[in-house]
Motif scaffolding. Structure first.
Motif, mmCIF file in Angstrom:
data_model
loop_
_atom_site.group_PDB
_atom_site.id
_atom_site.type_symbol
_atom_site.label_atom_id
_atom_site.label_comp_id
_atom_site.label_asym_id
_atom_site.label_seq_id
_atom_site.Cartn_x
_atom_site.Cartn_y
_atom_site.Cartn_z
ATOM 1 N N SER A 191 46.636 -7.580 24.324
ATOM 2 C CA SER A 191 47.863 -7.687 25.109
ATOM 3 C C SER A 191 49.131 -7.559 24.257
ATOM 4 O O SER A 191 50.235 -7.527 24.801
ATOM 5 N N GLN A 192 48.992 -7.479 22.957
ATOM 6 C CA GLN A 192 50.159 -7.380 22.070
ATOM 7 C C GLN A 192 50.783 -5.994 22.154
ATOM 8 O O GLN A 192 50.075 -4.987 22.204
ATOM 9 N N ARG A 193 52.119 -5.957 22.168
ATOM 10 C CA ARG A 193 52.806 -4.665 22.132
ATOM 11 C C ARG A 193 52.458 -3.964 20.826
ATOM 12 O O ARG A 193 52.415 -4.587 19.777
ATOM 13 N N GLY A 194 52.174 -2.692 20.924
ATOM 14 C CA GLY A 194 51.837 -1.927 19.733
ATOM 15 C C GLY A 194 50.345 -1.843 19.475
ATOM 16 O O GLY A 194 49.901 -1.051 18.656
ATOM 17 N N VAL A 195 49.572 -2.665 20.172
ATOM 18 C CA VAL A 195 48.111 -2.611 20.022
ATOM 19 C C VAL A 195 47.560 -1.828 21.208
ATOM 20 O O VAL A 195 47.715 -2.234 22.363
ATOM 21 N N LEU A 196 46.928 -0.716 20.921
ATOM 22 C CA LEU A 196 46.399 0.156 21.969
ATOM 23 C C LEU A 196 45.103 -0.383 22.553
ATOM 24 O O LEU A 196 44.829 -0.240 23.737
ATOM 25 N N GLY A 197 44.291 -1.047 21.740
ATOM 26 C CA GLY A 197 43.031 -1.611 22.190
ATOM 27 C C GLY A 197 42.425 -2.469 21.101
ATOM 28 O O GLY A 197 42.891 -2.470 19.965
ATOM 29 N N CYS A 198 41.383 -3.216 21.470
ATOM 30 C CA CYS A 198 40.732 -4.108 20.513
ATOM 31 C C CYS A 198 39.231 -4.087 20.760
ATOM 32 O O CYS A 198 38.779 -4.115 21.908
ATOM 33 N N HIS A 199 38.466 -4.039 19.684
ATOM 34 C CA HIS A 199 37.007 -4.108 19.747
ATOM 35 C C HIS A 199 36.558 -5.139 18.725
ATOM 36 O O HIS A 199 36.970 -5.088 17.567
ATOM 37 N N ILE A 200 35.727 -6.078 19.166
ATOM 38 C CA ILE A 200 35.184 -7.095 18.269
ATOM 39 C C ILE A 200 33.691 -6.869 18.129
ATOM 40 O O ILE A 200 32.966 -6.855 19.118
ATOM 41 N N GLU A 201 33.259 -6.673 16.906
ATOM 42 C CA GLU A 201 31.838 -6.455 16.581
ATOM 43 C C GLU A 201 31.304 -7.738 15.946
ATOM 44 O O GLU A 201 31.869 -8.237 14.975
ATOM 45 N N ILE A 202 30.238 -8.276 16.511
ATOM 46 C CA ILE A 202 29.618 -9.484 15.980
ATOM 47 C C ILE A 202 28.549 -9.067 14.975
ATOM 48 O O ILE A 202 27.754 -8.168 15.238
ATOM 49 N N VAL A 203 28.518 -9.746 13.834
ATOM 50 C CA VAL A 203 27.577 -9.418 12.761
ATOM 51 C C VAL A 203 26.937 -10.693 12.213
ATOM 52 O O VAL A 203 27.502 -11.780 12.311
ATOM 53 N N GLY A 204 25.754 -10.534 11.653
ATOM 54 C CA GLY A 204 25.132 -11.599 10.879
ATOM 55 C C GLY A 204 24.480 -12.727 11.652
ATOM 56 O O GLY A 204 24.195 -13.764 11.064
ATOM 57 N N ILE A 205 24.265 -12.553 12.955
ATOM 58 C CA ILE A 205 23.591 -13.583 13.740
ATOM 59 C C ILE A 205 22.492 -12.933 14.575
ATOM 60 O O ILE A 205 22.536 -11.734 14.831
ATOM 61 N N PRO A 206 21.507 -13.714 15.027
ATOM 62 C CA PRO A 206 20.487 -13.144 15.913
ATOM 63 C C PRO A 206 21.121 -12.647 17.218
ATOM 64 O O PRO A 206 22.037 -13.281 17.753
ATOM 65 N N HIS A 207 20.678 -11.518 17.679
ATOM 66 C CA HIS A 207 21.147 -10.904 18.936
ATOM 67 C C HIS A 207 22.645 -10.617 18.924
ATOM 68 O O HIS A 207 23.328 -10.749 19.941
ATOM 69 N N ALA A 208 23.139 -10.202 17.788
ATOM 70 C CA ALA A 208 24.567 -9.899 17.639
ATOM 71 C C ALA A 208 25.022 -8.838 18.639
ATOM 72 O O ALA A 208 26.141 -8.907 19.160
ATOM 73 N N GLU A 209 24.144 -7.893 18.932
ATOM 74 C CA GLU A 209 24.512 -6.819 19.867
ATOM 75 C C GLU A 209 24.789 -7.367 21.268
ATOM 76 O O GLU A 209 25.623 -6.832 21.997
ATOM 77 N N ARG A 210 24.122 -8.448 21.650
ATOM 78 C CA ARG A 210 24.354 -9.060 22.963
ATOM 79 C C ARG A 210 25.725 -9.741 23.004
ATOM 80 O O ARG A 210 26.439 -9.658 24.001
ATOM 81 N N TRP A 211 26.080 -10.408 21.906
ATOM 82 C CA TRP A 211 27.411 -11.017 21.821
ATOM 83 C C TRP A 211 28.490 -9.931 21.886
ATOM 84 O O TRP A 211 29.455 -10.063 22.599
ATOM 85 N N THR A 212 28.289 -8.870 21.111
ATOM 86 C CA THR A 212 29.254 -7.773 21.071
ATOM 87 C C THR A 212 29.458 -7.177 22.467
ATOM 88 O O THR A 212 30.583 -6.963 22.888
ATOM 89 N N ALA A 213 28.358 -6.958 23.179
ATOM 90 C CA ALA A 213 28.441 -6.394 24.526
ATOM 91 C C ALA A 213 29.183 -7.343 25.476
ATOM 92 O O ALA A 213 30.019 -6.914 26.268
ATOM 93 N N ALA A 214 28.897 -8.625 25.392
ATOM 94 C CA ALA A 214 29.535 -9.610 26.268
ATOM 95 C C ALA A 214 31.043 -9.693 26.004
ATOM 96 O O ALA A 214 31.841 -9.791 26.947
ATOM 97 N N ILE A 215 31.446 -9.634 24.774
ATOM 98 C CA ILE A 215 32.860 -9.751 24.417
ATOM 99 C C ILE A 215 33.638 -8.504 24.823
ATOM 100 O O ILE A 215 34.764 -8.599 25.311
ATOM 101 N N ASN A 216 33.047 -7.350 24.684
ATOM 102 C CA ASN A 216 33.765 -6.091 24.883
ATOM 103 C C ASN A 216 33.553 -5.442 26.237
ATOM 104 O O ASN A 216 34.048 -4.354 26.465
ATOM 105 N N GLU A 217 32.867 -6.103 27.157
ATOM 106 C CA GLU A 217 32.625 -5.476 28.460
ATOM 107 C C GLU A 217 33.875 -5.363 29.299
ATOM 108 O O GLU A 217 34.844 -5.965 29.128
#
Length: 97
Positions: free
Chosen positions: A71-97
């Motif tokens: 939501s910050q002016r000047g930021v076109l978009g944001c993607h958060i990638e979760i790393v180093g934990i079990p099922h990180a891809e599920r966290w990443t998908a939930a955050i970025n959906e």
């Protein structure tokens, strides 16, 4: 470096500066924030290792962080990638959906 990139970096720094994760650690701690990248168009990417991967409040906090950064002016978009934990891809998908 483009103006869009500079603006996005400044806004991101303001958001992350004193932000704490739900259990009290600074989000900028090296054990949590593993990487940051801002491209020339103003898209922000973060690589995060949640300190408590079993905790739903950590997931909610990262969703809130993504919205705040996006939501910050000047930021076109944001993607958060979760790393180093079990099922990180599920966290990443939930955050970025």
């Amino acid at each position: 470096m483009t103006r869009a990139r500079k603006k996005a970096q400044m806004r991101l720094a303001r958001v992350l500066n004193d932000r704490k994760e739900p259990h009290g650690s600074l989000i900028t701690d090296e054990s949590i924030l593993k990487g940051v990248e801002v491209d020339d168009s103003g898209i922000v990417e973060l690589w995060v290792k949640p300190p408590h991967p079993h905790c739903p409040c950590c997931l909610d906090d990262l969703i809130s962080l993504k919205r705040e950064i996006g939501s910050q002016r000047g930021v076109l978009g944001c993607h958060i990638e979760i790393v180093g934990i079990p099922h990180a891809e599920r966290w990443t998908a939930a955050i970025n959906e």
